[in-house]
Write a protein that holds these residues in place. Sequence first.
Motif, PDB file in Angstrom:
ATOM      1  N   ALA A  86       0.828  -1.207   0.000  1.00  0.00           N
ATOM      2  CA  ALA A  86       0.000   0.000   0.000  1.00  0.00           C
ATOM      3  C   ALA A  86       0.859   1.253   0.000  1.00  0.00           C
ATOM      4  O   ALA A  86       0.569   2.232  -0.687  1.00  0.00           O
ATOM      5  CB  ALA A  86      -0.941  -0.008   1.200  1.00  0.00           C
ATOM      6  N   ASP A  87       1.957   1.212   0.796  1.00  0.00           N
ATOM      7  CA  ASP A  87       2.868   2.352   0.824  1.00  0.00           C
ATOM      8  C   ASP A  87       3.510   2.568  -0.543  1.00  0.00           C
ATOM      9  O   ASP A  87       3.633   3.688  -1.023  1.00  0.00           O
ATOM     10  CB  ASP A  87       3.976   2.112   1.857  1.00  0.00           C
ATOM     11  N   LYS A  88       3.927   1.468  -1.168  1.00  0.00           N
ATOM     12  CA  LYS A  88       4.585   1.575  -2.468  1.00  0.00           C
ATOM     13  C   LYS A  88       3.636   2.153  -3.506  1.00  0.00           C
ATOM     14  O   LYS A  88       4.040   2.932  -4.377  1.00  0.00           O
ATOM     15  CB  LYS A  88       5.091   0.217  -2.928  1.00  0.00           C
ATOM     16  N   ALA A  89       2.357   1.795  -3.436  1.00  0.00           N
ATOM     17  CA  ALA A  89       1.372   2.335  -4.370  1.00  0.00           C
ATOM     18  C   ALA A  89       1.270   3.849  -4.234  1.00  0.00           C
ATOM     19  O   ALA A  89       1.161   4.579  -5.225  1.00  0.00           O
ATOM     20  CB  ALA A  89       0.008   1.681  -4.139  1.00  0.00           C
ATOM     21  N   LEU A  90       1.322   4.339  -2.983  1.00  0.00           N
ATOM     22  CA  LEU A  90       1.281   5.776  -2.740  1.00  0.00           C
ATOM     23  C   LEU A  90       2.508   6.463  -3.332  1.00  0.00           C
ATOM     24  O   LEU A  90       2.404   7.478  -4.026  1.00  0.00           O
ATOM     25  CB  LEU A  90       1.203   6.058  -1.234  1.00  0.00           C
ATOM     26  N   VAL A  91       3.679   5.898  -3.068  1.00  0.00           N
ATOM     27  CA  VAL A  91       4.911   6.487  -3.575  1.00  0.00           C
ATOM     28  C   VAL A  91       4.936   6.438  -5.108  1.00  0.00           C
ATOM     29  O   VAL A  91       5.398   7.373  -5.766  1.00  0.00           O
ATOM     30  CB  VAL A  91       6.138   5.771  -2.990  1.00  0.00           C
ATOM     31  N   ASP A  92       4.429   5.349  -5.694  1.00  0.00           N
ATOM     32  CA  ASP A  92       4.385   5.248  -7.153  1.00  0.00           C
ATOM     33  C   ASP A  92       3.528   6.350  -7.755  1.00  0.00           C
ATOM     34  O   ASP A  92       3.850   6.909  -8.810  1.00  0.00           O
ATOM     35  CB  ASP A  92       3.849   3.877  -7.577  1.00  0.00           C
ATOM     36  N   LEU A  94       3.015   9.321  -6.437  1.00  0.00           N
ATOM     37  CA  LEU A  94       3.784  10.557  -6.319  1.00  0.00           C
ATOM     38  C   LEU A  94       4.885  10.596  -7.380  1.00  0.00           C
ATOM     39  O   LEU A  94       5.175  11.651  -7.954  1.00  0.00           O
ATOM     40  CB  LEU A  94       4.394  10.663  -4.920  1.00  0.00           C
ATOM     41  N   ALA A  95       5.497   9.441  -7.657  1.00  0.00           N
ATOM     42  CA  ALA A  95       6.554   9.388  -8.668  1.00  0.00           C
ATOM     43  C   ALA A  95       6.002   9.733 -10.043  1.00  0.00           C
ATOM     44  O   ALA A  95       6.670  10.397 -10.850  1.00  0.00           O
ATOM     45  CB  ALA A  95       7.195   8.005  -8.684  1.00  0.00           C
ATOM     46  N   ALA A  96       4.791   9.274 -10.340  1.00  0.00           N
ATOM     47  CA  ALA A  96       4.166   9.611 -11.623  1.00  0.00           C
ATOM     48  C   ALA A  96       3.906  11.108 -11.722  1.00  0.00           C
ATOM     49  O   ALA A  96       4.113  11.722 -12.771  1.00  0.00           O
ATOM     50  CB  ALA A  96       2.869   8.820 -11.798  1.00  0.00           C
ATOM     51  N   GLU A  97       3.468  11.704 -10.624  1.00  0.00           N
ATOM     52  CA  GLU A  97       3.189  13.142 -10.607  1.00  0.00           C
ATOM     53  C   GLU A  97       4.464  13.953 -10.834  1.00  0.00           C
ATOM     54  O   GLU A  97       4.471  14.968 -11.531  1.00  0.00           O
ATOM     55  CB  GLU A  97       2.547  13.527  -9.276  1.00  0.00           C
TER      56      GLU A  97
END
Length: 446
Positions: A86-92, A94-97
């Motif tokens: 779940a954390d990685k999905a959040l960071v991913d 943000l990385a796309a943004e």
Amino acid sequence: MSRKTLISAITAALVVGTASTTFAASNPFSDVPADSWAYDAVATLAADGVIDGYPDGTYQGQNTMTRYEMAQIVARAMAKTDIDKADKALVDKLAAEFAEELDNLGVRVADLEKKSDNVKWTGELRYRYYDANHDANPDDDETYNRVMFRLMPQAYIGDTGWTANARINYSLDMGSSNNAGFDATDNDASVDLVYVEGPLFGGTVQAGRLPAFTANGLVFDDRVDGVQYVGGSDTFKTTLIAARYSNDLEEAWENGTDLGGGFLSNSDTTADFYGIQFDYTPNDKVAVNLGYNALTGLDEAIEDVQAGSWGRGQNGYGDDTDAQIWYVGGMLGFNDNLSLNAEYAQNTSADKYDDAWIATLNYKEADVADPGSWGMYVGYADIGTNSVPAPTYDDIAGGQKGIVAGVSYVPAENIIATARYFTGEDNDTQGDNDAEKFFGEIEFFF
């Protein structure tokens, strides 16, 4: 780092602000008191090396954060390996943004992902149903009703920028029927793609059993054994391919490929395949493609045609065992929601050579990452009998012409439902040549 801690910490970084990268700190800063609402989040990020303070030991959270400073935080968060899914999905997200800022800073998202997991798995669970009817030849009617489970591993090859890729399918029949003599109740497992991909000669190279897609799917959408090179820029791109094509009718049926899709789709055959395509995309409202595909050594397919085994009144491809296909097409966007898409192709080698074309008006677009999004299209297509070898369409088939329409909807993230319809006629048939097809599919991506 727990999910609650990471999410609250990054949220705090977004709201409070950030600092420069010149001084590492593992303890709270002098200007972030212990009773501050952001104390725990800031302290956690500092201890994990995700944020830094200023040389004077302050955090200066009142300062406005730049996108580059936030991109640096995201890069450090992505490099961590001890976060849950779940954390990685959040960071991913943000990385796309902040992808552009990360790229300008020399931080490649793919490189960060590679450090955390050398093998990346994606996949799909798909249910597909279609029903095709032909008034002139009812024996050609078919019903497809199957579930497919697909896994697509991608492994990073050291620090070279190359990856090893595969696609593994398991197909489960739920009551299909066909006139091709295949066991419609058969369940099948296969590996239909295996290739390496990486940077070479200023572009990207794929080698192995790889996907080939030309003319936006009007001419060819299938897998081939060979090499493909893509070079150029986002504005002007060149694609070159040299490969061997092998068509297995039963495998195509089990994978959901319409057996009437093109002039090679009703015959087990092999051929050498060559292609070149130029793509010009000056902006998001205009796109143009121009290309050429050649298939040589079609002896087995041609013998089948001359023997009359293709059915539906085809008059024969002729004596030439090559296919020389030229095509042109593109897209014109009228606004953010409405666009006109068209492709034209002609096979100039067949004695009875024919052409194929399609034009559709597209409204909006379904995006699997955007729940509630949807898109639709309506148009007209004429896929000449001997024109194109392996088109991509789920509605119209080779040797047909008529109206095509479809709609897609995303009920939840990574789930998309699609319905398509064709109504028209079979070419080169006698008497009542009306034909129609309904296609429905729901896909779950992970």
